[in-house]
Scaffold this motif. Structure first.
Motif, mmCIF file in Angstrom:
data_model
loop_
_atom_site.group_PDB
_atom_site.id
_atom_site.type_symbol
_atom_site.label_atom_id
_atom_site.label_comp_id
_atom_site.label_asym_id
_atom_site.label_seq_id
_atom_site.Cartn_x
_atom_site.Cartn_y
_atom_site.Cartn_z
ATOM 1 N N ASP A 15 0.832 -1.206 0.000
ATOM 2 C CA ASP A 15 0.000 0.000 0.000
ATOM 3 C C ASP A 15 0.867 1.256 0.000
ATOM 4 O OD1 ASP A 15 -2.275 -1.610 0.066
ATOM 5 O OD2 ASP A 15 -2.482 -1.472 2.244
ATOM 6 N N LEU A 16 1.912 1.238 0.768
ATOM 7 C CA LEU A 16 2.800 2.388 0.893
ATOM 8 C C LEU A 16 3.539 2.670 -0.418
ATOM 9 C CD1 LEU A 16 3.772 4.397 3.055
ATOM 10 C CD2 LEU A 16 5.543 2.740 3.660
ATOM 11 N N PHE A 17 4.128 1.640 -1.021
ATOM 12 C CA PHE A 17 4.842 1.819 -2.289
ATOM 13 C C PHE A 17 3.880 2.223 -3.408
ATOM 14 C CE2 PHE A 17 8.155 -1.239 -0.521
ATOM 15 C CZ PHE A 17 9.128 -0.269 -0.366
ATOM 16 N N TYR A 18 2.685 1.649 -3.410
ATOM 17 C CA TYR A 18 1.708 1.989 -4.453
ATOM 18 C C TYR A 18 1.317 3.460 -4.355
ATOM 19 C CZ TYR A 18 -2.472 1.714 -7.411
ATOM 20 O OH TYR A 18 -3.413 1.914 -8.399
ATOM 21 N N ARG A 19 1.132 3.915 -3.149
ATOM 22 C CA ARG A 19 0.694 5.293 -2.924
ATOM 23 C C ARG A 19 1.812 6.304 -3.198
ATOM 24 N NH1 ARG A 19 -1.092 4.590 2.043
ATOM 25 N NH2 ARG A 19 0.777 5.328 3.058
ATOM 26 N N ASN A 20 3.044 5.986 -2.758
ATOM 27 C CA ASN A 20 4.121 6.972 -2.778
ATOM 28 C C ASN A 20 5.200 6.738 -3.821
ATOM 29 O OD1 ASN A 20 2.953 8.234 -0.529
ATOM 30 N ND2 ASN A 20 4.043 6.895 0.875
ATOM 31 N N GLY A 21 5.244 5.564 -4.406
ATOM 32 C CA GLY A 21 6.334 5.243 -5.321
ATOM 33 C C GLY A 21 7.436 4.497 -4.596
ATOM 34 N N PHE A 22 8.375 3.959 -5.349
ATOM 35 C CA PHE A 22 9.423 3.116 -4.773
ATOM 36 C C PHE A 22 10.607 3.932 -4.272
ATOM 37 C CE2 PHE A 22 7.032 0.490 -7.741
ATOM 38 C CZ PHE A 22 6.664 -0.551 -6.911
ATOM 39 N N HIS A 23 11.149 4.790 -5.105
ATOM 40 C CA HIS A 23 12.312 5.582 -4.679
ATOM 41 C C HIS A 23 11.927 6.600 -3.608
ATOM 42 C CE1 HIS A 23 14.960 3.705 -7.460
ATOM 43 N NE2 HIS A 23 14.427 4.243 -8.540
ATOM 44 N N ALA A 24 10.716 7.126 -3.682
ATOM 45 C CA ALA A 24 10.280 8.147 -2.723
ATOM 46 C C ALA A 24 9.955 7.571 -1.346
ATOM 47 C CB ALA A 24 9.062 8.886 -3.272
ATOM 48 N N THR A 25 9.854 6.265 -1.259
ATOM 49 C CA THR A 25 9.522 5.612 0.013
ATOM 50 C C THR A 25 10.788 5.009 0.615
ATOM 51 O OG1 THR A 25 7.322 5.083 -0.823
ATOM 52 C CG2 THR A 25 8.062 3.881 1.114
ATOM 53 N N GLY A 26 11.293 5.668 1.638
ATOM 54 C CA GLY A 26 12.493 5.179 2.311
ATOM 55 C C GLY A 26 12.145 4.147 3.368
ATOM 56 N N MET A 27 13.143 3.449 3.826
ATOM 57 C CA MET A 27 12.918 2.406 4.826
ATOM 58 C C MET A 27 12.502 2.989 6.176
ATOM 59 S SD MET A 27 13.002 -0.326 3.201
ATOM 60 C CE MET A 27 13.231 -1.720 4.280
ATOM 61 N N ASP A 28 12.894 4.232 6.471
ATOM 62 C CA ASP A 28 12.407 4.867 7.697
ATOM 63 C C ASP A 28 10.892 5.012 7.647
ATOM 64 O OD1 ASP A 28 14.891 5.155 8.945
ATOM 65 O OD2 ASP A 28 15.280 7.081 7.953
ATOM 66 N N LEU A 29 10.375 5.415 6.500
ATOM 67 C CA LEU A 29 8.923 5.551 6.345
ATOM 68 C C LEU A 29 8.238 4.188 6.397
ATOM 69 C CD1 LEU A 29 6.503 7.417 5.897
ATOM 70 C CD2 LEU A 29 6.896 7.203 3.424
ATOM 71 N N VAL A 30 8.852 3.183 5.769
ATOM 72 C CA VAL A 30 8.290 1.825 5.829
ATOM 73 C C VAL A 30 8.182 1.376 7.286
ATOM 74 C CG1 VAL A 30 8.690 -0.610 5.263
ATOM 75 C CG2 VAL A 30 9.064 1.140 3.517
ATOM 76 N N ALA A 31 9.243 1.597 8.053
ATOM 77 C CA ALA A 31 9.233 1.190 9.462
ATOM 78 C C ALA A 31 8.152 1.947 10.227
ATOM 79 C CB ALA A 31 10.604 1.438 10.083
ATOM 80 N N LYS A 32 8.072 3.241 10.004
ATOM 81 C CA LYS A 32 7.083 4.063 10.711
ATOM 82 C C LYS A 32 5.661 3.637 10.361
ATOM 83 C CE LYS A 32 5.412 8.785 11.140
ATOM 84 N NZ LYS A 32 5.439 10.115 10.564
ATOM 85 N N GLU A 33 5.369 3.483 9.067
ATOM 86 C CA GLU A 33 4.004 3.183 8.609
ATOM 87 C C GLU A 33 3.574 1.749 8.905
ATOM 88 O OE1 GLU A 33 1.648 5.284 7.030
ATOM 89 O OE2 GLU A 33 3.014 6.880 7.681
ATOM 90 N N THR A 34 4.518 0.822 8.933
ATOM 91 C CA THR A 34 4.156 -0.587 9.171
ATOM 92 C C THR A 34 4.248 -0.963 10.647
ATOM 93 O OG1 THR A 34 6.423 -1.386 8.819
ATOM 94 C CG2 THR A 34 4.968 -1.277 6.873
ATOM 95 N N GLY A 35 4.948 -0.151 11.433
ATOM 96 C CA GLY A 35 5.124 -0.476 12.843
ATOM 97 C C GLY A 35 6.157 -1.562 13.084
ATOM 98 N N VAL A 36 6.997 -1.820 12.083
ATOM 99 C CA VAL A 36 8.048 -2.836 12.192
ATOM 100 C C VAL A 36 9.388 -2.106 12.196
ATOM 101 C CG1 VAL A 36 9.108 -4.858 11.105
ATOM 102 C CG2 VAL A 36 6.628 -4.527 10.979
#
Length: 193
Positions: A15-36
């Motif tokens: 959901d995060l990559f689809y919404r924001n794109g791949f390069h624009a989505t950093g791993m800090d954001l992935v961690a924050k948004e997924t809670g992992v």
């Protein structure tokens, strides 16, 4: 991380990559948004690209299952399902959150032919082409692979234009083009005398 938590991480990342794109989505954001935590993420995925590949595999499976099932619900004939493709696309274009094709986006962001993400995106299109070829074969069209390629081009063009225009009209335009294409495409059982 358990198998269920890993699957949930992939789903939320999709959901995060689809919404924001791949390069624009950093791993800090992935961690924050997924809670992992990033540490936990990197225990299962050595790189961001490995996570993206897992996301694309999930998206491929979900998308094809949903699309093919909907095509079968709309029509019980192979030829009818080739037309039903565009009805299913129109329904998708009307959904909240529609932002185009994740695989087109992936190939645009990872353009190198040999890049695994580009290859995974192309594999999705190859699997769609195989299904459309099977339908064209069952509907007894001559040169079913060539017809399937043309149907795929109509599908992909409709997706791109729908995302750009924020309109469902491209599905209807592609459906009309498919009707013309199929009405003029020879069948193997046609009498040529």
């Amino acid at each position: 991380m358990s198998h269920n938590k890993r699957a949930e991480l992939i789903r939320k990342s999709l959901d995060l990559f689809y919404r924001n794109g791949f390069h624009a989505t950093g791993m800090d954001l992935v961690a924050k948004e997924t809670g992992v935590s990033k540490t936990s993420i990197y225990k299962h995925f050595r790189t961001k690209e490995e996570l993206i590949l897992a996301v694309l595999r999930l998206r491929d499976e979900n998308f094809r299952n949903r699309l093919f099932r909907r095509m079968e619900e709309i029509s019980d004939t192979a030829e009818g399902q080739l037309f039903a493709l565009f009805d299913a696309l129109e329904e998708w274009f009307q959904q909240d959150g529609f932002q185009g094709c994740m695989f087109i986006k992936a190939s645009a962001e990872y353009q190198e032919r040999e890049h695994p993400i580009n290859a995974q995106a192309l594999e999705h299109k190859r699997l769609l082409l195989e299904h459309f070829t099977q339908l064209a074969t069952a509907a007894e069209y001559e040169n079913p692979r060539a017809l399937a390629c043309q149907i795929l081009v109509l599908k992909e063009g409709a997706i791109v234009l729908a995302a750009m225009s924020h309109s469902c009209d491209p599905a209807n335009d592609a459906r009309k083009a498919a009707k013309v294409l199929l009405s003029h495409y020879p069948k193997t059982n046609e009498d040529r005398s």
